[in-house]
Design a protein around this motif. Sequence first.
Motif, PDB file in Angstrom:
ATOM      1  N   VAL A 100       0.841  -1.194   0.000  1.00 32.10           N
ATOM      2  CA  VAL A 100       0.000   0.000   0.000  1.00 32.10           C
ATOM      3  C   VAL A 100       0.880   1.249   0.000  1.00 32.10           C
ATOM      4  CG1 VAL A 100      -1.723   1.292   1.296  1.00 32.10           C
ATOM      5  CG2 VAL A 100      -1.914  -1.201   1.123  1.00 32.10           C
ATOM      6  N   ALA A 101       1.926   1.242   0.805  1.00 41.98           N
ATOM      7  CA  ALA A 101       2.827   2.396   0.856  1.00 41.98           C
ATOM      8  C   ALA A 101       3.492   2.613  -0.498  1.00 41.98           C
ATOM      9  CB  ALA A 101       3.879   2.197   1.940  1.00 41.98           C
ATOM     10  N   PHE A 102       3.893   1.529  -1.155  1.00 40.51           N
ATOM     11  CA  PHE A 102       4.516   1.657  -2.469  1.00 40.51           C
ATOM     12  C   PHE A 102       3.545   2.276  -3.466  1.00 40.51           C
ATOM     13  CE2 PHE A 102       5.085  -0.038  -6.743  1.00 40.51           C
ATOM     14  CZ  PHE A 102       6.341   0.465  -7.036  1.00 40.51           C
ATOM     15  N   PHE A 133       4.539  10.125  -7.015  1.00 39.66           N
ATOM     16  CA  PHE A 133       5.629  10.370  -7.949  1.00 39.66           C
ATOM     17  C   PHE A 133       5.094  10.582  -9.363  1.00 39.66           C
ATOM     18  CE2 PHE A 133       8.511   8.560 -11.125  1.00 39.66           C
ATOM     19  CZ  PHE A 133       9.583   9.424 -10.994  1.00 39.66           C
ATOM     20  N   VAL A 134       4.167   9.747  -9.780  1.00 38.06           N
ATOM     21  CA  VAL A 134       3.594   9.876 -11.123  1.00 38.06           C
ATOM     22  C   VAL A 134       2.852  11.201 -11.262  1.00 38.06           C
ATOM     23  CG1 VAL A 134       1.869   8.906 -12.694  1.00 38.06           C
ATOM     24  CG2 VAL A 134       3.498   7.398 -11.552  1.00 38.06           C
ATOM     25  N   VAL A 135       2.077  11.578 -10.268  1.00 32.86           N
ATOM     26  CA  VAL A 135       1.339  12.844 -10.319  1.00 32.86           C
ATOM     27  C   VAL A 135       2.312  14.018 -10.383  1.00 32.86           C
ATOM     28  CG1 VAL A 135      -0.172  14.374  -8.987  1.00 32.86           C
ATOM     29  CG2 VAL A 135      -0.733  11.945  -9.217  1.00 32.86           C
ATOM     30  N   ALA A 136       3.372  13.988  -9.585  1.00 33.38           N
ATOM     31  CA  ALA A 136       4.360  15.063  -9.600  1.00 33.38           C
ATOM     32  C   ALA A 136       5.076  15.124 -10.947  1.00 33.38           C
ATOM     33  CB  ALA A 136       5.370  14.862  -8.471  1.00 33.38           C
ATOM     34  N   PHE A 137       5.401  13.975 -11.501  1.00 36.74           N
ATOM     35  CA  PHE A 137       6.098  13.928 -12.787  1.00 36.74           C
ATOM     36  C   PHE A 137       5.217  14.477 -13.901  1.00 36.74           C
ATOM     37  CE2 PHE A 137       7.422  11.745 -16.694  1.00 36.74           C
ATOM     38  CZ  PHE A 137       8.741  12.144 -16.737  1.00 36.74           C
TER      39      PHE A 137
END
Length: 54
Positions: free
Chosen positions: A9-11, A18-22
């Motif tokens: 879940v943490a991953f 990370f994907v949203v920020a990228f």
Amino acid sequence: MAPLLAANVAFVVVFGLFVVAFVGLVVFIAVWAIRRDKAGREAWLEGRDEPEAP
């Protein structure tokens, strides 16, 4: 089915952030580049239209 582990879940949460920020960074850079290109192109076209001084 495998039980949900806290590590899984943490991953998913961290990877999702990370994907949203990228994606946000890519969109920000694309908008910035397009605006800069538009301004530079307009300036270039203005300079091209003026007759050259002898």
